[in-house]
Motif scaffolding. Sequence first.
Motif, PDB file in Angstrom:
ATOM      1  N   ASP A  63       0.776  -0.951   0.050  1.00  0.00           N
ATOM      2  CA  ASP A  63      -0.455   0.042  -0.052  1.00  0.00           C
ATOM      3  C   ASP A  63       0.655   1.764  -0.310  1.00  0.00           C
ATOM      4  OD1 ASP A  63       0.392   0.580   2.705  1.00  0.00           O
ATOM      5  OD2 ASP A  63      -0.972   0.465   3.632  1.00  0.00           O
ATOM      6  N   GLY A  64       2.155   1.352   0.227  1.00  0.00           N
ATOM      7  CA  GLY A  64       2.625   2.454   0.043  1.00  0.00           C
ATOM      8  C   GLY A  64       4.067   2.566   1.529  1.00  0.00           C
ATOM      9  N   ARG A  65       3.172   2.228   2.528  1.00  0.00           N
ATOM     10  CA  ARG A  65       3.678   2.909   3.447  1.00  0.00           C
ATOM     11  C   ARG A  65       4.879   2.147   3.729  1.00  0.00           C
ATOM     12  NH1 ARG A  65      -0.484   0.714   8.011  1.00  0.00           N
ATOM     13  NH2 ARG A  65      -1.713   0.106   6.190  1.00  0.00           N
ATOM     14  N   TRP A 137       5.198   6.139  -1.153  1.00  0.00           N
ATOM     15  CA  TRP A 137       5.159   6.628  -0.180  1.00  0.00           C
ATOM     16  C   TRP A 137       4.029   7.910   0.468  1.00  0.00           C
ATOM     17  CZ3 TRP A 137       5.070   6.486   5.432  1.00  0.00           C
ATOM     18  CH2 TRP A 137       5.833   7.076   5.862  1.00  0.00           C
ATOM     19  N   THR A 139       2.475   8.242  -1.617  1.00  0.00           N
ATOM     20  CA  THR A 139       0.864   8.959  -1.979  1.00  0.00           C
ATOM     21  C   THR A 139      -0.035   8.531  -1.290  1.00  0.00           C
ATOM     22  OG1 THR A 139       1.080   8.574  -3.920  1.00  0.00           O
ATOM     23  CG2 THR A 139      -0.844   7.663  -3.462  1.00  0.00           C
ATOM     24  N   TYR A 140       0.677   7.502   0.171  1.00  0.00           N
ATOM     25  CA  TYR A 140      -0.445   6.418   1.234  1.00  0.00           C
ATOM     26  C   TYR A 140      -0.716   7.499   1.992  1.00  0.00           C
ATOM     27  CZ  TYR A 140      -0.567   3.616   5.590  1.00  0.00           C
ATOM     28  OH  TYR A 140      -1.054   3.369   6.892  1.00  0.00           O
ATOM     29  N   ARG A 144      -4.329   8.132   2.546  1.00  0.00           N
ATOM     30  CA  ARG A 144      -4.774   6.931   3.750  1.00  0.00           C
ATOM     31  C   ARG A 144      -4.904   7.382   4.844  1.00  0.00           C
ATOM     32  NH1 ARG A 144      -4.817   1.257   1.206  1.00  0.00           N
ATOM     33  NH2 ARG A 144      -4.147   1.259  -0.419  1.00  0.00           N
TER      34      ARG A 144
END
Length: 425
Positions: A63-65, A137, A139-140, A144
């Motif tokens: 998810d990018g994290r 990262w 974007t997450y 989110r």
Amino acid sequence: MIRPAAARVLFGNWTGHSTVPSRSLYPHQWSWDSAFIAIGLRHLSPRRAQVELESLLGSQWADGRIPHISFSPSVPRDAYFPGPDFWRAETQAGVETSGIVQPPVHALAAWLTHQADEDESVRRSFLQRVYPRLAAWHTYLRERRDLAGRGLVAIVHPWESGMDNSPAWDEALARVEPAPLDSFVRRDTDHASDDDRPTDLDYGRYVQLAATYRDHGYDDARTPFAFAVEDPCFNALLIASEHALATVAEELALDPAPHLTAAADLTHALGQLFADGNFHARDLRTDADSGVGVGRLISADTVAGLVPLVVPDLPQADELLVTARGPKFRLGEARMVPSYDLTGPEFEPGRYWRGPSWFNTAWLVHRGLVQLGEDELAEAIRAEVLELAATTQFAEYVEPFSGAAHGARDFSWTAALALDLETTG
């Protein structure tokens, strides 16, 4: 010169692909530690600094994290708590990690690392490989973690702030029912004084928050967060890193506009956290609600409110400098930069983030002062960092009046950031 001693610490804490913050207290790879470490390590070995960041990005989730801990399989599973058996989180590549994050200083670190040896960076395609991961990262975080829908990123655990035990979190934490003390065994107090570390009560709350997130699959939409806060330091570092990522994009002949737009929008939104001459965290929960609400500013004045000095063209910079020089922080008089209001009721000069001065936040404030042309004050902070790093055996943090050392010694980001300030001036 601090270089030989700093090199001893950084090479001594190197594991072959990353650097532990401390061989005893923190025996794995930590997220924002690795970013700060790379900033100093680039002066000793630009390639090793690149590998440091690449190693961390190798633990990135789908998810990018970027998780705050990447666990080393060579370290005993119970050497640190909460360890991998608690978090029960593993990437598709089989890397065991935690499930929460830390402040996003990574893109800034990547750009500075590239600048240390551009030929080596280009030869290894360093920027080409890290750019999409860093963009994912960011974007997450923006998509989110904007829990209130007002353009700011929220943290969902005090550990995500990097300033775990800050008095700013006291009221929000008081609403959390702690995990029973007999349900876990702390390891941090095996290596540091109880007087320096968070209390058992607060640690129980940290454990409960992490367990709730874990038990909801680390799903930001589904987890009933008992702690949700918009932190000025976290958001300021995201702004600085968006600016850095825009520069990376230009270097790669890509469009920097999305990053510059994100930075501008975040800078505008950050103004919501400014009051009474400082930036304050905003608590998105109240006793009355069961989810994220409108929230209110937390009154505590902490170093997190000064970190926005790193934001380019910050509209509130002049007012913030007045606060930094005033009685709450006494910038230029106290040792480095106190982590909490020197006149505040919860001030403790030696306890973790409740008053002591830290080398990483001093480095950030110094960077902000240089950007603002505050050369005399910046030089005073730089001199303090170099002196205290040398005289405390690279302590984790120090008392803001006496300069007495606390926490771990041979601490990696202390060595790295002192080296950076000695080398770059």
